[in-house]
Design a protein around this motif. Structure first.
Motif, PDB file in Angstrom:
ATOM      1  N   LYS A 118       6.201  -2.045   7.448  1.00 16.16           N
ATOM      2  CA  LYS A 118       5.365  -2.375   8.762  1.00 16.16           C
ATOM      3  C   LYS A 118       3.971  -2.840   8.338  1.00 16.16           C
ATOM      4  N   PRO A 119       3.307  -3.748   8.989  1.00 12.72           N
ATOM      5  CA  PRO A 119       1.861  -4.205   8.805  1.00 12.72           C
ATOM      6  C   PRO A 119       0.971  -3.086   8.557  1.00 12.72           C
ATOM      7  N   GLU A 120       1.264  -1.762   9.402  1.00  9.59           N
ATOM      8  CA  GLU A 120       0.220  -0.776   9.250  1.00  9.59           C
ATOM      9  C   GLU A 120       0.134   0.036   7.633  1.00  9.59           C
ATOM     10  N   ASP A 121       1.293  -0.421   7.237  1.00 13.71           N
ATOM     11  CA  ASP A 121       1.561   0.150   5.625  1.00 13.71           C
ATOM     12  C   ASP A 121       0.403  -0.295   4.768  1.00 13.71           C
ATOM     13  N   PHE A 122      -0.230  -1.619   5.030  1.00 18.61           N
ATOM     14  CA  PHE A 122      -1.004  -2.265   4.183  1.00 18.61           C
ATOM     15  C   PHE A 122      -2.364  -1.593   4.402  1.00 18.61           C
ATOM     16  N   ASP A 123      -2.553  -1.300   5.667  1.00 18.52           N
ATOM     17  CA  ASP A 123      -3.682  -0.284   6.001  1.00 18.52           C
ATOM     18  C   ASP A 123      -3.790   0.930   5.502  1.00 18.52           C
ATOM     19  N   SER A 124      -2.741   1.577   5.233  1.00 14.37           N
ATOM     20  CA  SER A 124      -2.522   2.885   4.664  1.00 14.37           C
ATOM     21  C   SER A 124      -2.706   2.903   3.083  1.00 14.37           C
ATOM     22  N   VAL A 125      -2.100   1.756   2.692  1.00 19.09           N
ATOM     23  CA  VAL A 125      -2.507   1.519   1.083  1.00 19.09           C
ATOM     24  C   VAL A 125      -3.570   1.570   0.784  1.00 19.09           C
TER      25      VAL A 125
END
Length: 355
Positions: A150-157
C-alpha cells in the motif's frame, strides 16, 4: 566516504581467525544471518528469496536463545536478523535481540521497517549495532509499485524511521540507522530525493546498491540490467555527504556486476559465516538454499557445535572448496569481497615481499 566498508569487507580485522584457517585449523563463524520469520508483509519485485514462498513459519525463540548462548561461546561475533521474511513479524523479536546482545554477540537488523513502531524502537535500539532499511523509492506511488504494498506503507516507514532517529538522539545510542535502495530502472529518478529525505529525518547513511540475480529466484526481470548508465548519480548524490550523513554509492559492486568477472574459481569464505532459515536449518550458503549439498543440520535437533563440526558440513565444505565452480554462484554474493581477499592469500601474486 564508505566509513562502514559496506562496499568492501571487514574480514581483515579478524587476522587471528584467518591465520587459523590458513593453517588448516577448525574455525567457527564470525558472522551469521538468521531468518526469524519466513513470512513477509511485502512482495518486492526484486526479492531474491521469492522461491522460499514466504512461508508463515517462525523460529522457536527459546531454542534459538539456547543456541545463541552456545554460538557466542564458540566465537560467533555478530548476527544479522533478516533473510527470507520480514524479521519484525516475529512476535518475540525484541526478546531475541536482547538475548543475542546478552550473549556477547553484536546484533543487526535488515527490515522494511513498516512494523518498526516507536514502542519497538524504544525496546531494541539500545541492543543494536545497526538497522538497515530496504526502501526502493522516495515517493508513495513508486514505493507501492516496487514493494507491491500500500502507498500508505511508505508514509509509515518514513515516520517510523524519523521517530527511531529521535529516540537514538534522545538516549544517545550508538545504533547506526541506514537506508538501502536497490537501484532499478523504476526508481533511478528518485535516488537523489531519497538521499535528501534520509538526511532530513536523521539517518546516518543511504546505500545505493546494484541488483544481484539469485540462482533460484523466480523473477528474472532485472537479470540483464546494466549500471554504467547510472554512474552519473554518484556525483549528484555526493552533495548530501557531511560529517553526520553519507551516501554510499556502491560503484565497485556495480562495476563487478557489469563486468561479470571474478578473480577466484572456488568459494573459500564459507568457514567464516553461516545462515539459519526460519525452519532452523543451518546452511553453508544463502545462495544455495534448498540444495541439500549445503544443508549442514538443524538447531532444533542438534547443538550448533555438533552441526559445525559434523560430517555433513565437513563434506560440503570440501566439495565447495575443491569442486564447485564459482561461476555457477550468485554474482556479487555477500561473500564476494571476502572470497577475493582469501583467494589472494591462498594464491599470492609475484613480489609480495616488496611491501
Amino acid at each position: 566516504m564508505d566509513k562502514y566498508r559496506i562496499d568492501s569487507h571487514k574480514l581483515l580485522y579478524h587476522a587471528p581467525r584467518v591465520a587459523q584457517w590458513l593453517r588448516g585449523e577448525q574455525v567457527y563463524p564470525i558472522y551469521m544471518e538468521i531468518s526469524p520469520s519466513g513470512a513477509c508483509n511485502h512482495r518486492c519485485t526484486f526479492c531474491a528469496l521469492d522461491f522460499m514462498h514466504y512461508q508463515k513459519r517462525f523460529l522457536d525463540a527459546s531454542v534459538l536463545c539456547e543456541r545463541l548462548e552456545e554460538m557466542g561461546k564458540c566465537g560467533l561475533k555478530s548476527v544479522m536478523y533478516g533473510g527470507e521474511g520480514e524479521p519484525l513479524m516475529h512476535g518475540q523479536i525484541d526478546k531475541i535481540i536482547g538475548h543475542t546482545k546478552q550473549c556477547g554477540i553484536d546484533v543487526a537488523l535488515t527490515t522494511n521497517a513498516a512494523l518498526l513502531s516507536e514502542e519497538l524502537a524504544e525496546q531494541i535500539l539500545g541492543n543494536m549495532e545497526w538497522i538497515k532499511v530496504s526502501i526502493a523509492a522516495a515517493s508513495r506511488e513508486t514505493y507501492a509499485k516496487i514493494h507491491r504494498t500500500k502507498p500508505e506503507d511508505f508514509d509509515s516507514v518514513i515516520d517510523n524511521l524519523e521517530k527511531a532517529s529521535r529516540i537514538k538522539r534522545r538516549r544517545n545510542l550508538s545504533c547506526t540507522l541506514g537506508m538501502q535502495m536497490l537501484l532499478l530502472p523504476e526508481n533511478k529518478h528518485e535516488a537523489v530525493l531519497l538521499a535528501k529525505t534520509a538526511k532530513e529525518i536523521g539517518m546516518d547513511y543511504l546505500v545505493i546498491k546494484p541488483y544481484s540475480q539469485h540462482p533460484s529466484s523466480r523473477t528474472e526481470k532485472y537479470k540483464d540490467i546494466k549500471y554504467n548508465e547510472y554512474f552519473y548519480l554518484e556525483e549528484e548524490l555526493a552533495q548530501f555527504n557531511s560529517a553526520e550523513f553519507n551516501v554510499i554509492f556502491r560503484l565497485r559492486t556495480m562495476l563487478k556486476w557489469d563486468e561479470g568477472a571474478k578473480n577466484y574459481s572456488h568459494c573459500l569464505a564459507l568457514p567464516f559465516w553461516s545462515y539459519v532459515d526460519s525452519a532452523a536449518n543451518v546452511w553453508g550458503c544463502s545462495a544455495w538454499l534448498g540444495d541439500d549439498r549445503f544443508l549442514c543440520g538443524n538447531i532444533y535437533t542438534e547443538t550448533f557445535k555438533e552441526i559445525w563440526e559434523g560430517d555433513k558440513r565437513r563434506q560440503s565444505l570440501r566439495w565447495v572448496e575443491k569442486e564447485l565452480d564459482s561461476g555457477q554462484c550468485r554474482l556479487n554474493c555477500r561473500m564476494d569481497e571476502i572470497n577475493r581477499y582469501l583467494w589472494e592469500l591462498k594464491n599470492p601474486p609475484a613480489h609480495v615481499n616488496f611491501i
